[in-house]
Scaffold this motif. Sequence first.
Motif, mmCIF file in Angstrom:
data_model
loop_
_atom_site.group_PDB
_atom_site.id
_atom_site.type_symbol
_atom_site.label_atom_id
_atom_site.label_comp_id
_atom_site.label_asym_id
_atom_site.label_seq_id
_atom_site.Cartn_x
_atom_site.Cartn_y
_atom_site.Cartn_z
ATOM 1 N N CYS A 152 20.464 0.060 4.843
ATOM 2 C CA CYS A 152 21.108 0.266 3.543
ATOM 3 C C CYS A 152 20.446 -0.593 2.473
ATOM 4 N N THR A 153 20.136 -1.838 2.820
ATOM 5 C CA THR A 153 19.478 -2.718 1.846
ATOM 6 C C THR A 153 18.109 -2.171 1.469
ATOM 7 N N GLN A 154 17.347 -1.726 2.452
ATOM 8 C CA GLN A 154 16.026 -1.177 2.152
ATOM 9 C C GLN A 154 16.128 0.077 1.292
ATOM 10 N N ILE A 155 17.075 0.955 1.609
ATOM 11 C CA ILE A 155 17.213 2.190 0.824
ATOM 12 C C ILE A 155 17.566 1.868 -0.628
ATOM 13 N N ASP A 156 18.492 0.944 -0.822
ATOM 14 C CA ASP A 156 18.872 0.584 -2.190
ATOM 15 C C ASP A 156 17.693 0.008 -2.945
ATOM 16 N N THR A 157 16.940 -0.882 -2.291
ATOM 17 C CA THR A 157 15.788 -1.504 -2.968
ATOM 18 C C THR A 157 14.722 -0.462 -3.283
ATOM 19 N N LEU A 158 14.465 0.457 -2.347
ATOM 20 C CA LEU A 158 13.453 1.493 -2.597
ATOM 21 C C LEU A 158 13.874 2.411 -3.738
ATOM 22 N N GLN A 159 15.161 2.763 -3.794
ATOM 23 C CA GLN A 159 15.621 3.608 -4.895
ATOM 24 C C GLN A 159 15.519 2.879 -6.230
ATOM 25 N N SER A 160 15.815 1.590 -6.202
ATOM 26 C CA SER A 160 15.650 0.809 -7.434
ATOM 27 C C SER A 160 14.187 0.765 -7.837
ATOM 28 N N ALA B 226 12.902 8.761 5.119
ATOM 29 C CA ALA B 226 12.827 8.290 6.498
ATOM 30 C C ALA B 226 13.926 7.277 6.796
ATOM 31 N N ARG B 227 14.157 6.341 5.838
ATOM 32 C CA ARG B 227 15.205 5.344 6.066
ATOM 33 C C ARG B 227 16.594 6.001 6.094
ATOM 34 N N VAL B 228 16.811 6.982 5.225
ATOM 35 C CA VAL B 228 18.103 7.675 5.211
ATOM 36 C C VAL B 228 18.312 8.411 6.524
ATOM 37 N N LYS B 229 17.252 9.022 7.036
ATOM 38 C CA LYS B 229 17.356 9.722 8.319
ATOM 39 C C LYS B 229 17.706 8.749 9.434
ATOM 40 N N SER C 140 0.832 -1.223 0.000
ATOM 41 C CA SER C 140 0.000 0.000 0.000
ATOM 42 C C SER C 140 0.859 1.264 0.000
ATOM 43 N N GLN C 141 2.112 1.144 0.436
ATOM 44 C CA GLN C 141 3.003 2.301 0.466
ATOM 45 C C GLN C 141 3.848 2.428 -0.792
ATOM 46 N N LEU C 142 3.552 1.629 -1.799
ATOM 47 C CA LEU C 142 4.381 1.624 -3.007
ATOM 48 C C LEU C 142 3.616 2.059 -4.247
ATOM 49 N N GLN C 143 2.443 2.651 -4.036
ATOM 50 C CA GLN C 143 1.648 3.027 -5.198
ATOM 51 C C GLN C 143 2.070 4.374 -5.776
ATOM 52 N N ASP C 144 2.483 5.251 -4.922
ATOM 53 C CA ASP C 144 2.792 6.626 -5.337
ATOM 54 C C ASP C 144 4.290 6.872 -5.201
ATOM 55 N N MET C 145 4.860 7.579 -6.191
ATOM 56 C CA MET C 145 6.292 7.873 -6.161
ATOM 57 C C MET C 145 6.632 8.816 -5.015
ATOM 58 N N GLY C 146 5.704 9.710 -4.650
ATOM 59 C CA GLY C 146 5.950 10.595 -3.528
ATOM 60 C C GLY C 146 6.067 9.843 -2.222
ATOM 61 N N VAL C 147 5.210 8.798 -2.051
ATOM 62 C CA VAL C 147 5.294 7.987 -0.833
ATOM 63 C C VAL C 147 6.624 7.257 -0.778
ATOM 64 N N VAL C 148 7.073 6.774 -1.930
ATOM 65 C CA VAL C 148 8.365 6.086 -1.969
ATOM 66 C C VAL C 148 9.483 7.053 -1.574
ATOM 67 N N ASP C 149 9.432 8.300 -2.051
ATOM 68 C CA ASP C 149 10.431 9.284 -1.664
ATOM 69 C C ASP C 149 10.430 9.526 -0.160
ATOM 70 N N LYS C 150 9.233 9.583 0.427
ATOM 71 C CA LYS C 150 9.159 9.777 1.874
ATOM 72 C C LYS C 150 9.765 8.587 2.611
ATOM 73 N N LEU C 151 9.476 7.356 2.107
ATOM 74 C CA LEU C 151 10.061 6.171 2.737
ATOM 75 C C LEU C 151 11.580 6.210 2.669
#
Length: 2037
Positions: free
Chosen positions: A1900-1908, A1693-1696, A1679-1690
Amino acid sequence: MASSKMAAPTVEDDDAFVFVFDRRSTDAPEVKIPTGGLFNFVDFKERVREALDITKRDQFVIATTNRDEIKDDESWDMIDKGDTLYVMKHVQQELCAPAQERVNYLPHYDTIVKGGMYEYYASEGQNPLPYAFAELIDNALAATADNNGPRKIDIRLHFDDANPSRSCISVIDNGKGMTPRQLNNWAIYRLSKFIRKEKGRGPGSEARDSNNLSFVGEENVPRYMNSDISYFGVGGKQAIFYIGSSTRMISKPKDSRDVHELTISKEEFEKKEKNNEAIYSGFIRNRKPCDNSHIPAEDEIIRRLVLEENKRESFTAVVIQLINPSHIPYLKHKMKEWTRQLSHIYHYYLHGPDGNVDDDTLASKQNNPFKNIDIEVSLYTRGGPQPKVVNLRDVGDDMQSMFLHTASSNFEFKALVDGTNIVEGVLRYHPFLYDRETFPSEAYDPRMDPEPEDDHDYAINDRPARGRRPVFECYWNGRLIPYTLIEDFEWCCPPKKPKAIPSDCYNRVSGVLWTNDSFQVSTNKLTFLDLEMKLRDKSTSFSRIHSGHEKRTSIEKEFVSWLKECHDKHDKQIFFSSFRGTITRTDLPKHKQSPWAVYDQVEWDGRLYKKGSLVKIMRTLPPMMGTIKCFMLYGDHDGEVYSTGGDLEIIQEPRSVYDDTKIVPLSRLDRTASHHVVKKFIEDEEAKLPDSLIISWPEGNEVKQNGRRPAGETVGDVKVEICNKRGEMISKLPGTAATSKKLLVELKIIWHSPDGDEVIVSHISQHGKNWPYWFRKMENVKNLGPHTLQLQTVLNESGATMFAGKELPSYKIRFTVTEAEPERFTVGLLDGPFKVGVPFQIPLEFQDKYNHPAKPPSKLKPDFTAAGLELSYSDAHIKGNSIIIRGVEARGTVTTSAGKNFNLTVKIPGLEEDSQSLKIRLLPGPANALVVTPEDMQEIENGSPVSFNVVVQDVANNVTSEGKQIITCKFSGASGLPTYIADCSNSSSCTLTGDALTLKKLVKEQVITAKIDIQGMKNVQSVEKKILVKPSFRVTSFNLTYGSEANNKVTRVSIPSSGEITGIAGQPIKDICFKLFDEGGRETTLDEQLASKVKVNWVPKVSREVILQGKLPDIKIPNSVSESKYCHVNLLQGPGVEFTFTVRCVPGPPSQLKCVCQGTKALQVGQELDQPILVTIKDKHGNSINDLPPSTAREIKVSGALLNSDSIRVSSQQKNFVVHGVKFDKAGVGTQELEVTWNGLKDYVRLEVAAGPPAQLELIGWTLEQAVAVYNDSKLPHSLKVQLLDEAGNPSKTADIKIQIAKDPKIKLIPAPQPLKTNAQGITDFGLLTVSATRGVYDIQPKAFYNKSVISGPKIKLNVQSDPTRPVELQVDYSKNAAFVAGDIFPEFSVKVMAEDDSVMATANPTHLSMKLWKCDSANQNMPPSRTATSMSPDTPLKSDKGVFHFRKRSVPEQAGAYNVMFVFFDGKHELYSTVISINVMPGQPVEISPQDSPGTPTVSNTRNAASRCLIRHLKLTLKDKFGNHMGEKYNGRLTLEITAPEGVTEIPCFVGGTKSLDMSMLNGQVHLQNLMLQENTPGKDGLEYVLKCHVSCDIIPRNRSIPHYEIPFLFYNDAKKQSQMAALSKERDNLQSTIRAYKSMFETQQQLVSELRISVLEATREEQNIRGELRKQNIPASQLQDMGVVDKLVAARVKEREQLLKVPRRLCGLPPAPKDHEVLGKIAHLGRVEDNDIARVMSWHMSADMDCVVTLSTKKAKEIYHQTNGKQQVLPLDSIYRKNLPDWGKPLPHTRFRPSWTPPGNPVYARDMLLFPQDQENCRIVFGMLLGDTLILDTLDHANSYRQEIIKHTHCPTILTRNGDRIRSNGKFGGTMNKALPVEKLRGAVFSEPLPMAYHALCTQIDTLQSYKGALERQSKAKTDLQEQIECQKLPEMVNKYTECQDAQRQLKDIEHKLGVGLQPRQRPPSSNSDPRLKNSNTTETPSKRQRTLSGSSSSTTVSNSHQNGEVTTPTRASKRIASMTTVVAEDGRKKLRKT
């Protein structure tokens, strides 16, 4: 005569004789004395006596002509047959007369023996005169070899133009001279130095004598310069008789008193031959010096030469006469040339063995034996000016001088020939400097190749330095042998295979060889006979000479090394700077268009040329000048660079003439042209252009500049002439085409109206042959206002006013059109209302006949009339075009305030319409007078009001209410009277009254005056009225008294009104009495009514009985002297009566003591209180007693605990007392109390004692016992707070003390700490700082600045460590020797991501790395690539390849050219770029030959007209690979052209010459076909289509890969007219074919693009789904992967979270790092990391002795570190570890072997298993396995002892450590401080670091996967958008029209082919997808790859564009114009689209 010859008389002896001259005192002729039969000198002397009749008494001597005395048998043996002898008184006697000595100079037999040698003047195309002179100089050098001083050789040329036969040439030296014998020997041809003999010497003796030089031994003579060059006895005679036909040899030997002279001439030879005399015989004249009596008078030059003989001790002069006339012009006019050649020949004799170096000073000449030769050439012309004199040493441009001056380095060597002979040699390097080769060019030697001239402007300075000239010149005995040049040797010739040194460097080398006479030369010394052959012999060895020593190394290696050093050090080029970017030049051929680097400035030979500079271009006609726009350099450059040349883009000047830019080679820049010259040329050119217009008015009516003209006035005829700056009248432009040269003049009259400019007149005039530019008169200028008459030069036809960016000359006359004379007027707007007596204005406006406002006449008198009014005016004022009649005033009766109407008539005499009428309404005027009643004086009682009646009137006595009429009445005569005010604005009248009039202190009657006027109207006169005021009976004053008791006596004291009375504080005032008085001063009796009205303010209520007694209540005095009591008595009757006074008090007796600290109560220990303590004595009410005597200060006492009583001082000050000197010496910090006493009174003072002045600094919260470990670019663990302390350590609360942080310069603190000041607590907070530095230990220290001194605080040692999680570098490894072929596979690229600690970053993610590939067309190739670059991801890495990524099997681009490869790493925080890898993609194997532009279908005929027979005018065919890349070099071969016909046709046309095939050369893969013509009347079938086949043959193309032939069909006709018609049809057919191909290519490309986009959408969707599944596994909901803006927020948050984890303090090792080296592994403390804190503490303590040890890979490196640290550093080499006993890291715990099922308490583990190794895991396991062994770790000491008890039952137990810090050694010992781990703080930083937590890696793994996933979403959205755009594009109306147009073109093509008959002739053509269907290629039907299709689409559009440029598309349909309206383009983001262009 030799004694052997005189042994016995022979027949020859009878012929023996000598000639004797008796020169004792006479000039007797010679006597022939026979010597036959004489055997000794005595006999000979007797015979001389007899022959000369000499008596016995006469003394005489016999001497030779050389003055050698014959005195014994030995000297007699020197005499030969025919010798000439002197009989003299003594040897040194002067000759009394000349004597002739017979000589014979028969040629020697060597003339026959050596007659076949190389003869003299085989000059090889050169003038041999210099070499002839050289022979004479050779003789002179040999003669001067023994000179101790200068060696002088003069060559004098005397030319007489009037009588050329008298011209002569003299060669004079100051050598040893020649004896008659030597002179005789010289005359004998071929008598070489080896066979000459002197008297008494054998053959060769003269040669041996000639070698007896001043030098010591020939082997010690540098460069073999022994002067032994007069050799063969041939050259001198040949040279003389080549120059002229007669010679006179004059010589005087050293120490000789006689001069010997020999004359030889061609004329004398001929005469003797004619007379049958002996040809080779003559006489030597022996004479005294300066005797010229025998020389004819006409030979004055020789006579003068003889007169110079006394100046010379010895000399030889060769005088040549009868000069060959053909030589004279050369010698006169080419003097510089042949003296230059002579200087070259004798260069080293002139300048010494080192040549012409720059030390030619007088001292060097005198001290250097090799610089004492002066060869001077003088040219005299009879009747001419001073002679031309050239000293050969001063010649600086001979070849050897130029070689030496331009050489930058020398390479000396020697060659050993035949084992004994040595040849010396030197090579010189002539560098390339800036734009040219410095190798000298020989302009005078025709044997040398001419300089190559540029065929193309871009081939600048192609001269290859030395060119084809040989390397070595050869010198023999120091003298040049000019015709022997040696090419090179094997060790110094250019290599066959290319090396690191450019081949041009070998052409920059010149050389010289020096030999001696061991090597033979020809008799004329022009060539060597055997030198080159011997040098090239295999037995000859070469070796280098360096610093005078011979080197035994290979000379070839030495030469190559020297040459490389010269190239690197000395070659200089033009320095290009101010780089702007890279461009593509479309003005050049395609292969040369890109890349071109653009620069703004170059430095050339020390001179700077910048953008904007004016320059001149050479070799242009007319001369070209310009302003520098930029510099362009071909090649892949990205910054400042040196280069050999480039191009220069200029803006051609003057711009007003050309307005054009030119690109020229940089070599054509004229560096000699000055800025002034260029500027003057530009000004001269601009002066030819039209500059100004000359205007004249032939008929008058001139319009003057800024003039004023009345409307309608005539503008009279205008004559215009165009003039340039030279003052010339012109009507055409200079230098333009005939049709555009004419200039026109346009006339415009522009009216500048308020609404804008309006052209009211416009005419254009031409310039005729008989009339100038002329405009006729104009009368239509009627509009008022500013106008401009504009005359503008314009160009014919175009009408342009600009030429070359500059305005053509114009002329503007600005003038103003004004109104005409007035004829009527109107009354302007009147400004009402109009009032009686009020002046007003009447404006009158005048107009002319055009209704323009006109200026009125200056003299006019207006007339006014109106019934019932009296009118007048003051004046008439002219304002512009109006008259304003000012001051018009009307007076009359107006009964009401509404006014009355009147008719007014205005008349102006003198106008056509002279009167105007108007109606006005007149109102009453302003107030003018007041009427006041009653008129008599009024009487009133004081305190009563008065009233008046007032009426307002205007000037005509009309009642008026105009304006604001405020009536005021002011009273005078007394003070305090009121003012009456009334308003008459509405009614014009009023009653004026107001308050009562009250006069104060009125005792008797008094008259006052009332003045009545209107407020604000000064023009209305005031009215005054008198009023009588009488006194009243009301109470007006009080009288108060009180009783005062003193000395028991009561007295009455009067209380003054508003006065002050005093008393003692707190006591009452009693017995207060009062009385009342009226205005007349009469006392008033008190009654009940008055008593009730008396009030006081000090009591609330007063008793009426007391008041009736005349008394008031008592008053209490205030308690404080600062207070006062205000007392008020009031009678409330009428206006009221008041009485006021003040009561004050004085202090009472002393009753208390108060102490106050005037300043701050704080003081520092040991310091006095800044301000004194104020002591005050007060009464009981607290009032200070100020009248105490000063002696009271001695009675005040001060005491206190620890008070320094000696410093206390009490003094009186300003009626108080002050205490000074309060000081506490040893008091503690805090509150201290002082006690002050006086006369039993006391008080206390509390003081705050603070710490002393700052003396120390303290860092709050820091433990400084050990170094603080911190990562680079991370924050410090604590905030940096600094506290001030005093000497005792107390916190010093001193504010505003500046504190700054001192630090190591190598460390950077962020933000940079600025100096701060302390706060009130003495604390400064610098905040939490970030540290940035390289690995190491650094100090930071706070410092305070206090009282001009520095207080240094404690040092913080920061151990900065590298962050293993921070990437800093990308290391790329690949095969550097790999070749890149278009369409092939790249070599494997291995990329390592290096962390900050120089280790491979194992945590690097492959998704963060990409490989960028782009073509070299960006502005800066080192910057990140553009978005259009191709991006590639790495291969999936293996587990063993942590941090190392591979790129395998990546395809090379299919388009050849220069590309850049860069690797980019970006993890969201850090971005890294690798160095740019520049690759050159080469074309593949050739598969086709095709033209750049389609030739169409030529149409030819066999007529006589050559143009009709031309088959191909120009066509360029190029070899290409399968991707269309042009092949480059190496592809050289032949192209065969053959004409073929359809099957069955026998008539085939022929080329010119009757051949049916032609061969053309192919160079570098290209063939240029030009003017290919058919034979006139060649056979051929009319109207038939033939084919021209082109077949390629090349040696390097394999036979199995032959190139398909290229076909060019052409139409052949026998009729020229028909051929012309068919040519037009053929051209139209070609255009239609090109159009159809372009359409079809576009349709195919569009369809392919749609298919590819569909695939892209599918791939993007699949990728998005795969990554979504991975995120689901990582617990991220869908449900958090439908919008590109939500992905940017995720992601944010992970980078923070990750950043927060990095900021959490971690344990770090505080030891300094080990030295960086590839053989150093590191310190043991840095190799491992431990996660658990307790385990890290105990392990670090356990290994504390080894933590600082440096581990190296080799013992050698360990020893090196050991020696560098003087043995202080522990080292451990890995190669010294015995690895057999190392533990197995995978083996189980000890107990499992004996009790496998037992689970021991305490969680035992191996200590080594607690270590994590970030890098070099294998080596680290070896180190820690050796150090730790099987050491165990358990929880507690009890657990460890229990475990040990179990283990020792079965086996040995290793050392055990506990998590609590205990240790049990392997021997069982435990306890004590030695076995208890220290706290971490006491380990001094020697502790294992803590690794990053697992949560960090998960994030780091989550951030890389989300950016991909975000990238996949973007690609999916982009792919869908592109697909939709392309689908919609196919449905556009334009695309439908294109399909229709394509079909129409196909129908037109079919019709044209039918007309041509081509369609009826079947000719097989294979289908092809190429742009040209003539290419026969079996591979053309293959479907191209994705990349290939993209490139082909681009190339097809390019082909269409080229055909347009060449003018071939002439189809009249719209297809050719719309063919490119929809093309495939690539956007900036890399997206392909079909768009309108």
